[in-house]
Motif scaffolding. Structure first.
Motif, PDB file in Angstrom:
ATOM      1  N   PRO A 130      24.888 -36.430  36.846  1.00 53.93           N
ATOM      2  CA  PRO A 130      24.532 -35.129  36.279  1.00 53.93           C
ATOM      3  C   PRO A 130      24.591 -35.122  34.755  1.00 53.93           C
ATOM      4  O   PRO A 130      23.832 -34.435  34.100  1.00 53.93           O
ATOM      5  CB  PRO A 130      25.585 -34.182  36.882  1.00 53.93           C
ATOM      6  CG  PRO A 130      26.072 -34.880  38.104  1.00 53.93           C
ATOM      7  CD  PRO A 130      25.981 -36.348  37.812  1.00 53.93           C
ATOM      8  N   GLN A 154      23.428 -26.771  47.025  1.00 55.51           N
ATOM      9  CA  GLN A 154      22.055 -26.844  46.563  1.00 55.51           C
ATOM     10  C   GLN A 154      21.313 -25.539  46.784  1.00 55.51           C
ATOM     11  O   GLN A 154      20.152 -25.434  46.447  1.00 55.51           O
ATOM     12  CB  GLN A 154      21.314 -27.981  47.283  1.00 55.51           C
ATOM     13  CG  GLN A 154      21.919 -29.352  47.022  1.00 55.51           C
ATOM     14  CD  GLN A 154      21.097 -30.437  47.657  1.00 55.51           C
ATOM     15  OE1 GLN A 154      19.931 -30.251  47.972  1.00 55.51           O
ATOM     16  NE2 GLN A 154      21.697 -31.597  47.845  1.00 55.51           N
ATOM     17  N   GLN A 169      23.365 -27.726  40.725  1.00 60.55           N
ATOM     18  CA  GLN A 169      22.303 -28.727  40.709  1.00 60.55           C
ATOM     19  C   GLN A 169      21.015 -28.172  40.090  1.00 60.55           C
ATOM     20  O   GLN A 169      20.420 -28.779  39.204  1.00 60.55           O
ATOM     21  CB  GLN A 169      22.041 -29.211  42.135  1.00 60.55           C
ATOM     22  CG  GLN A 169      21.019 -30.315  42.248  1.00 60.55           C
ATOM     23  CD  GLN A 169      20.730 -30.648  43.700  1.00 60.55           C
ATOM     24  OE1 GLN A 169      19.888 -30.022  44.330  1.00 60.55           O
ATOM     25  NE2 GLN A 169      21.447 -31.604  44.239  1.00 60.55           N
TER      26      GLN A 169
END
Length: 357
Positions: A130, A154, A169
């Motif tokens: 990330p 998600q 995310q």
């Protein structure tokens, strides 16, 4: 004359001394420059190629000529057609549209190839963490996204107040798009360019085309919003009046059929009442039918004319890395660092000895 200036003599002597010191350490400087140049060559060779697909277009705004009847209907529908701010989006706001969360989430669903790979899944597969995903898309970092990152929440959620909250995310992916999707507005010439960057030139072109389509849809929707409100209002009024017209028409026909051979004052009075109501409703119905057609035409007139100056194509020339420039920068950096080290090393050693003593 210069020999009479002791300060100038000292400066000249110092400069000569510095140059002499650099000359004495020339082997060290040359070695350092060569090492940095080799590092620059290595970085230039291993850096992944990034391609930019770009399209250039203009939005031609036609003058709004609104009829008085449409203006009256707009007032009834709660729309102010006299406000220019409601009709047009300044091109300077196009980058804000592309930077919007709604726009980015719509772009994530872009299908890149026949396998059904979406842009979101593709972005997730290109970064190794990330952190690297957020900071830069360079993309010389190999590997897939960590499984732990993929397994994080998600799904975007919606609060009790109706506000959307992005998952971690999706938030990081939307931050990444700030660098990958760019819109530039040339206010002087009046054109707008939209571009997308990616390692895969085909994918860059697909994403740029989809981003341009989404931007054009947004502009069209915004510019026709008022006309569509008026059209919806007129359609409702037209349907209501059409139903009343059909009812009174049926009532008039039945009244005449039931009283064919009757010719009394009461009959004539009732017939005149129904006929008057029929004429009134029919007149309104006929006027609404005209206004309905005008409202449809107004929607068509408000659709912006978007003309492509440069169509999007699959790029053949890479945007980066600029390998020659990388080598030059590393070589120059090696020269600066080596010279700096030669000049400050001896004074630092003297300072260090004085501190120890």
């Amino acid at each position: 004359m210069n020999t009479n200036n002791p300060h100038l003599q000292e400066d000249e002597i110092d400069l000569v001394a510095l140059l002499a010191k650099l000359y004495q350490k020339r082997k060290f400087i040359i070695k350092t420059i060569v090492i940095f140049a080799l590092v620059g060559i290595f970085v230039a060779l291993v850096s992944k190629e990034v391609f930019r697909a770009k399209g250039v277009f203009v939005v031609q705004n036609s003058e709004k000529q609104v009829s008085s009847s449409i203006s009256g209907l707009a007032a009834l529908a709660g729309v102010n057609l006299q406000s220019e701010a409601l009709g047009d989006i300044p091109p300077s706001l196009y980058p804000n549209i592309v930077s919007g969360i709604t726009f980015k989430l719509a772009l994530f669903g872009t299908v890149l190839d026949s396998s059904g790979l979406t842009y979101k899944d593709y972005l997730l597969s290109r970064a190794s963490s990330p952190v690297s995903l957020l900071k830069k898309y360079t993309i010389g970092i190999p590997g897939l996204l960590a499984k732990n990152f993929r397994s994080t929440s998600q799904q975007n959620t919606q609060s009790s107040s109706g506000l959307m909250q992005l998952s971690e995310q999706d938030f990081e992916l939307t931050e990444l798009l700030e660098e990958l999707i760019q819109v530039e507005v040339n206010e002087k010439e009046g054109f707008i360019s939209l571009s997308a960057m990616d390692q895969n030139p085909k994918y860059a072109a697909v994403v740029a085309a989809r981003a341009l389509e989404l931007l054009q849809d947004f502009i069209t929707t915004y510019k026709t919003e008022n006309a569509k409100k008026i059209l919806s209002y007129v359609e409702k009024q037209y349907e209501l009046k059409e139903q009343q017209y059909l009812e009174v028409q049926q009532e008039l026909a039945e009244f005449k059929d039931q009283n064919k051979n009757i010719s009394t004052a009461v009959f004539e009075s009732n017939l005149q009442k129904i006929q008057t109501r029929y004429d009134l409703i029919y007149g309104v119905y006929l006027e609404l039918s005209k206004q309905l057609e005008q409202a449809k035409l107004q929607v068509s007139k408000d659709i912006p004319n978007i003309s492509m100056i440069e169509s999007i194509y699959v790029p053949n020339k890479r945007e980066s890395p600029k390998r020659a420039l990388i080598v030059v920068i590393y070589t120059f950096l090696g020269f600066i660092l080596s010279c700096g080290w030669v000049l400050v090393n001896e004074p630092l050693e003297q300072i260090s000895r004085q501190i120890r003593n």
